[in-house]
Enzyme design. Structure first.
Site, PDB file in Angstrom:
ATOM      1  N   TYR A  30     -71.852  50.473  95.329  1.00 49.29           N
ATOM      2  CA  TYR A  30     -70.883  49.848  94.741  1.00 49.29           C
ATOM      3  C   TYR A  30     -70.905  50.000  93.367  1.00 49.29           C
ATOM      4  CZ  TYR A  30     -69.322  46.720  98.578  1.00 49.29           C
ATOM      5  OH  TYR A  30     -68.638  46.473  99.674  1.00 49.29           O
ATOM      6  N   ASP A  46     -62.915  42.571  99.812  1.00 53.41           N
ATOM      7  CA  ASP A  46     -62.141  41.281  99.350  1.00 53.41           C
ATOM      8  C   ASP A  46     -60.800  41.742  99.104  1.00 53.41           C
ATOM      9  OD1 ASP A  46     -63.733  39.486 100.199  1.00 53.41           O
ATOM     10  OD2 ASP A  46     -64.400  39.149  98.302  1.00 53.41           O
TER      11      ASP A  46
END
Lengths: 244, 244
Positions: free
Chosen positions: A111, A53
Site C-alpha cells: 500500500y 474501503d
C-alpha cells in the site's frame, strides 16, 4: 484457463470494490462487471484481490473472471475501457489456470499512503492525498518504521470494529519518501488487518509529532487499539502492488 | 498601498476567472471575492492577471484588491482559505504600490500543458491532464518548438473568433519535458493571444505525428488559423508563472 485483469481506479466516487447495500455510491466491482458483460455479451462472476474501503484508490488491483474470454489479451483492456467511466481503467489482461484466485493466490500487498505536507492545500489533490500541515521528518519516520517490520500480533493496529481472530501478520517494510511537499508512505505485508495501513501511518505521524510517546514495538505489545494513533482518512490510501 | 494575492486553482468546476453570464458554473473571481469579503467584513473589487478559460487551471495566478487589508500578509492566506472551497487556494499575500495592477504590470506569463501520453487513461488525472495515445518524441518537439521563439505575428495561432488586432507577440521559449508517461509543455511569452497556447501545443503534436507537414515558421508566415493544428482541450492547460 480463465481471464484475469489488472486495473486502476480512483476510489472517490465508489463505495469500495464490493457492493455495499447501504451506500448510494456504486461499487467498482459492479461497474467493471457490467462493462465486461457488455463487451463479451454474457453474464460473468468477477472476484477481486481485496475489499478496498470507500474512497480508497488502486494503482494496481487484480481481479479474475469465472471464465476465459475469447478476445486477445492485448486488445481486451481497450475494449473494456470503452465502456468504463474515466475513474476506472483496465491496464492489463492475462490468462491464468482455472484454480487461480486473485485473492487467495496473493502472497502479499503493498500500500502507498500519499500525504501533502504543507500548511497550504494542494487544489489538485483534494481527493487523492491527505493534507498534513506539520513538517514530517522522513528520516525519523523511517527509523521508527523499522519497529513494524517482522511477524507480530497487530491487534493494536486493527479497527476496533473488526471481528477477525487471526491478527498475526508479517510486515516486510514500512518507509516514507519525500518528493517536494509530498510524502509517500510505503508498506508491504503478507496481509493487512482492517484499517491497518491507515492506523500505521496515523501512529507514525503521531510518534513523529510527539503526540504518542510509546515506540512502535511497545504499541504492538499492548495489543490494544487505544495504544495506537488515529486512523488516517481513506483519500490518501492506494493499493499499490499485489505480489503473487 | 494595496493588497495582492497569489492563488492556485483547479479550474474544472469554474467558468474561468471571470464571471460568465451564460455559464451555470461559478467564476473563480466571484468565489474568491466573497471569501475575502467574509474575512475583512466589507466589499472589495478584485482584479486578476488574466482571463483564464473554463476548465483551465492555475498553479500561480496573481490578483489584487482595490484596498489595503489590515491583516498580516503571513496570516492572510490561511484566513481566506478557511472560506474557500478545496479547489481554490491562496498561497501568498503581499502589499504593493497603489498603482500596481496584476494584469498591466505583468511582463509575461508561462503556461504549462500537461499530457498523459499513453494508450491507457490515467484515472487520477481525468480533469487535470489530456490523454494522447501516440508516442511523443520530446526531442522532435523541442527541435520544432524553436520555430515559435522570437517576435512574430501569431495570427495563425489565435482563435478565429478573436477580434484582437495587435497579433504580434514575443515567445521566449517553447519546450517539452518527459516524466514517465507524462509530457509537460512549457511556453512563456510577453503575452498570448486567445487560445494561443492550446493551438501551439496542438500544432506541435500534429507536426510530430506527421499530420501537419509545414514547419512552424511557415505556419506563422501564413497568418491563417487553418494552417495550424487543433486547439487542445482546456483540462491540460495551467497558468504556471507570471513574470513582473
Amino acid at each position: 484457463m480463465i481471464t484475469a485483469l489488472v486495473i486502476s481506479y480512483k476510489g472517490t466516487g465508489y463505495c469500495g470494490w464490493q457492493v455495499q447495500a447501504q451506500s448510494p455510491r456504486p461499487s467498482v466491482q459492479k461497474t467493471l462487471q457490467t462493462a465486461i458483460e457488455t463487451v463479451i455479451g454474457c453474464g460473468i462472476k468477477l472476484s477481486g484481490c481485496s475489499r478496498t474501503d470507500s474512497g480508497v484508490h488502486a494503482n494496481e488491483y487484480y481481479c479474475h473472471l469465472d471464465r476465459y474470454v475469447e478476445i486477445d489479451c492485448d486488445r481486451l483492456p481497450l475494449a473494456i475501457n470503452k465502456y468504463l467511466p474515466d475513474d476506472i481503467c483496465v491496464k492489463r489482461a492475462f490468462t491464468a489456470e482455472d484454480s487461480f484466485h486473485s485473492r487467495y493466490f496473493a502472497k502479499g500487498k503493498e500500500y502507498m499512503y500519499l500525504v501533502w505536507n504543507s500548511r497550504l492545500k494542494n487544489v489538485f489533490y483534494t481527493d487523492t492525498a491527505y493534507m498534513y500541515p506539520k513538517r514530517i521528518d522522513v528520516d525519523v519516520i523511517n527509523a521508527f518504521g523499522k519497529g513494524f517490520e517482522g511477524t507480530h500480533d497487530f491487534t493494536s493496529f486493527m479497527s476496533a470494529h473488526s471481528k477477525i481472530k487471526d491478527t498475526v501478520r508479517t510486515v516486510w517494510y514500512f518507509r516514507a519518501e519525500r518528493d517536494g511537499d509530498f510524502v509517500r508512505f510505503y508498506t508491504a505485508a503478507d496481509g493487512f488487518l482492517y484499517n491497518m495501513v491507515r492506523i500505521m501511518v496515523g501512529s507514525a505521524l503521531e510518534i513523529c509529532s510527539g503526540r504518542i510517546t510509546l515506540p512502535i514495538e511497545e504499541i504492538i505489545e499492548r495489543k490494544s487499539r487505544q495504544a495506537a494513533g488515529k486512523t488516517m482518512p481513506a483519500q490518501g490510501l492506494y493499493l499499490n502492488k499485489v505480489i503473487y
